[in-house]
Design a protein around this motif. Structure first.
Motif, PDB file in Angstrom:
ATOM      1  N   LEU A   1      59.637  74.021   4.367  1.00 59.97           N
ATOM      2  CA  LEU A   1      59.291  74.960   5.427  1.00 59.97           C
ATOM      3  C   LEU A   1      58.192  75.928   5.004  1.00 59.97           C
ATOM      4  O   LEU A   1      57.670  76.656   5.842  1.00 59.97           O
ATOM      5  N   ALA A   2      57.850  75.922   3.728  1.00 62.97           N
ATOM      6  CA  ALA A   2      56.814  76.838   3.262  1.00 62.97           C
ATOM      7  C   ALA A   2      55.498  76.511   3.954  1.00 62.97           C
ATOM      8  O   ALA A   2      55.055  75.363   3.966  1.00 62.97           O
ATOM      9  N   GLY A   3      54.900  77.500   4.547  1.00 62.15           N
ATOM     10  CA  GLY A   3      53.618  77.318   5.216  1.00 62.15           C
ATOM     11  C   GLY A   3      53.708  76.643   6.570  1.00 62.15           C
ATOM     12  O   GLY A   3      52.689  76.388   7.201  1.00 62.15           O
ATOM     13  N   ALA A   4      54.912  76.361   7.040  1.00 60.67           N
ATOM     14  CA  ALA A   4      55.064  75.683   8.329  1.00 60.67           C
ATOM     15  C   ALA A   4      54.951  76.652   9.494  1.00 60.67           C
ATOM     16  O   ALA A   4      54.894  76.231  10.630  1.00 60.67           O
ATOM     17  N   GLY A   5      54.913  77.923   9.198  1.00 60.73           N
ATOM     18  CA  GLY A   5      54.892  78.893  10.284  1.00 60.73           C
ATOM     19  C   GLY A   5      56.288  79.093  10.832  1.00 60.73           C
ATOM     20  O   GLY A   5      57.243  78.451  10.414  1.00 60.73           O
ATOM     21  N   GLU A   6      56.378  79.962  11.764  1.00 62.15           N
ATOM     22  CA  GLU A   6      57.681  80.250  12.356  1.00 62.15           C
ATOM     23  C   GLU A   6      58.148  79.057  13.187  1.00 62.15           C
ATOM     24  O   GLU A   6      57.368  78.469  13.938  1.00 62.15           O
ATOM     25  N   LEU A   7      59.387  78.719  13.050  1.00 61.38           N
ATOM     26  CA  LEU A   7      59.950  77.660  13.866  1.00 61.38           C
ATOM     27  C   LEU A   7      60.368  78.188  15.237  1.00 61.38           C
ATOM     28  O   LEU A   7      60.499  77.434  16.183  1.00 61.38           O
ATOM     29  N   VAL A   8      60.592  79.479  15.292  1.00 57.11           N
ATOM     30  CA  VAL A   8      61.068  80.099  16.521  1.00 57.11           C
ATOM     31  C   VAL A   8      59.877  80.658  17.281  1.00 57.11           C
ATOM     32  O   VAL A   8      59.043  81.363  16.722  1.00 57.11           O
ATOM     33  N   VAL A   9      59.801  80.324  18.548  1.00 55.75           N
ATOM     34  CA  VAL A   9      58.721  80.857  19.378  1.00 55.75           C
ATOM     35  C   VAL A   9      59.071  82.278  19.802  1.00 55.75           C
ATOM     36  O   VAL A   9      60.239  82.633  19.936  1.00 55.75           O
ATOM     37  N   GLU A  10      58.037  83.080  19.989  1.00 52.94           N
ATOM     38  CA  GLU A  10      58.280  84.448  20.443  1.00 52.94           C
ATOM     39  C   GLU A  10      58.725  84.420  21.886  1.00 52.94           C
ATOM     40  O   GLU A  10      58.112  83.764  22.724  1.00 52.94           O
ATOM     41  N   ALA A  11      59.788  85.117  22.152  1.00 50.21           N
ATOM     42  CA  ALA A  11      60.324  85.190  23.513  1.00 50.21           C
ATOM     43  C   ALA A  11      60.857  86.598  23.736  1.00 50.21           C
ATOM     44  O   ALA A  11      62.067  86.814  23.720  1.00 50.21           O
ATOM     45  N   PRO A  12      59.944  87.546  23.903  1.00 52.28           N
ATOM     46  CA  PRO A  12      60.398  88.930  24.089  1.00 52.28           C
ATOM     47  C   PRO A  12      61.374  89.043  25.261  1.00 52.28           C
ATOM     48  O   PRO A  12      61.168  88.447  26.319  1.00 52.28           O
ATOM     49  N   GLY A  13      62.419  89.748  24.989  1.00 56.14           N
ATOM     50  CA  GLY A  13      63.404  89.974  26.033  1.00 56.14           C
ATOM     51  C   GLY A  13      64.484  88.912  26.128  1.00 56.14           C
ATOM     52  O   GLY A  13      65.471  89.096  26.830  1.00 56.14           O
ATOM     53  N   TRP A  14      64.316  87.811  25.461  1.00 57.90           N
ATOM     54  CA  TRP A  14      65.340  86.775  25.515  1.00 57.90           C
ATOM     55  C   TRP A  14      66.510  87.190  24.627  1.00 57.90           C
ATOM     56  O   TRP A  14      66.326  87.631  23.491  1.00 57.90           O
ATOM     57  N   THR A  15      67.693  87.015  25.104  1.00 59.70           N
ATOM     58  CA  THR A  15      68.861  87.372  24.294  1.00 59.70           C
ATOM     59  C   THR A  15      69.085  86.378  23.157  1.00 59.70           C
ATOM     60  O   THR A  15      69.742  86.691  22.179  1.00 59.70           O
ATOM     61  N   SER A  16      68.525  85.195  23.279  1.00 59.31           N
ATOM     62  CA  SER A  16      68.724  84.186  22.239  1.00 59.31           C
ATOM     63  C   SER A  16      67.733  84.337  21.085  1.00 59.31           C
ATOM     64  O   SER A  16      67.873  83.663  20.065  1.00 59.31           O
ATOM     65  N   ALA A  17      66.725  85.189  21.216  1.00 56.64           N
ATOM     66  CA  ALA A  17      65.684  85.308  20.189  1.00 56.64           C
ATOM     67  C   ALA A  17      66.262  85.639  18.818  1.00 56.64           C
ATOM     68  O   ALA A  17      65.907  85.008  17.816  1.00 56.64           O
ATOM     69  N   ALA A  18      67.163  86.619  18.751  1.00 54.51           N
ATOM     70  CA  ALA A  18      67.747  87.015  17.463  1.00 54.51           C
ATOM     71  C   ALA A  18      68.583  85.875  16.878  1.00 54.51           C
ATOM     72  O   ALA A  18      68.538  85.618  15.672  1.00 54.51           O
ATOM     73  N   ALA A  19      69.320  85.182  17.710  1.00 50.34           N
ATOM     74  CA  ALA A  19      70.147  84.076  17.235  1.00 50.34           C
ATOM     75  C   ALA A  19      69.273  82.947  16.704  1.00 50.34           C
ATOM     76  O   ALA A  19      69.601  82.322  15.690  1.00 50.34           O
ATOM     77  N   LEU A  20      68.149  82.678  17.358  1.00 48.79           N
ATOM     78  CA  LEU A  20      67.252  81.630  16.897  1.00 48.79           C
ATOM     79  C   LEU A  20      66.643  81.969  15.543  1.00 48.79           C
ATOM     80  O   LEU A  20      66.470  81.097  14.695  1.00 48.79           O
ATOM     81  N   VAL A  21      66.339  83.234  15.323  1.00 49.40           N
ATOM     82  CA  VAL A  21      65.823  83.659  14.018  1.00 49.40           C
ATOM     83  C   VAL A  21      66.886  83.418  12.949  1.00 49.40           C
ATOM     84  O   VAL A  21      66.585  82.929  11.856  1.00 49.40           O
ATOM     85  N   GLU A  22      68.124  83.731  13.252  1.00 51.75           N
ATOM     86  CA  GLU A  22      69.213  83.509  12.296  1.00 51.75           C
ATOM     87  C   GLU A  22      69.377  82.018  11.990  1.00 51.75           C
ATOM     88  O   GLU A  22      69.630  81.640  10.845  1.00 51.75           O
ATOM     89  N   VAL A  23      69.235  81.179  13.003  1.00 53.22           N
ATOM     90  CA  VAL A  23      69.319  79.728  12.786  1.00 53.22           C
ATOM     91  C   VAL A  23      68.193  79.275  11.875  1.00 53.22           C
ATOM     92  O   VAL A  23      68.405  78.481  10.950  1.00 53.22           O
TER      93      VAL A  23
END
Length: 105
Positions: free
Chosen positions: A41-63
């Motif tokens: 995953l090094a250098g792959a960039g974020e796997l999670v897309v930015e989704a301001p306001g989405w309640t799932s955003a924090a959970a996706l970061v944890e995943v």
């Protein structure tokens, strides 16, 4: 290729054949796999897309963090197994060489 007798001593039991070259090949492959998993995953960039306001955003970061941690841990285990196989193969080769030297003294 070395052979070791069966540990069970059962009548007609086949000896175990050890192929150090095959062990060394597997060790090399495991080391490569460990490197790929550890750095996958090094250098792959974020796997999670930015989704301001989405309640799932924090959970996706944890995943994403959990997946990265698991891949790195699996990579470390693969690399450790590769080193163990290399040590085993080298040990068999060394034992075979010692046996040959004893036979031809």
């Amino acid at each position: 290729m070395g052979q070791i007798p069966s540990q069970h001593g059962a009548a007609g039991a086949e000896p175990v054949a050890v192929r150090p070259a095959a062990l060394l090949t597997a060790a090399h492959r495991l080391a490569g796999l460990g490197h790929q998993l550890g750095h996958g995953l090094a250098g792959a960039g974020e796997l999670v897309v930015e989704a301001p306001g989405w309640t799932s955003a924090a959970a996706l970061v944890e995943v994403e963090v959990a997946v990265h941690r698991q891949l790195c841990g699996s990579g470390a285990l693969a690399a450790t197994a590769g080193r163990a196989l290399r040590t085993t193969a080298t040990g068999y080769q060394d034992a075979d060489q010692r046996a040959v030297r004893r036979l031809f003294r």
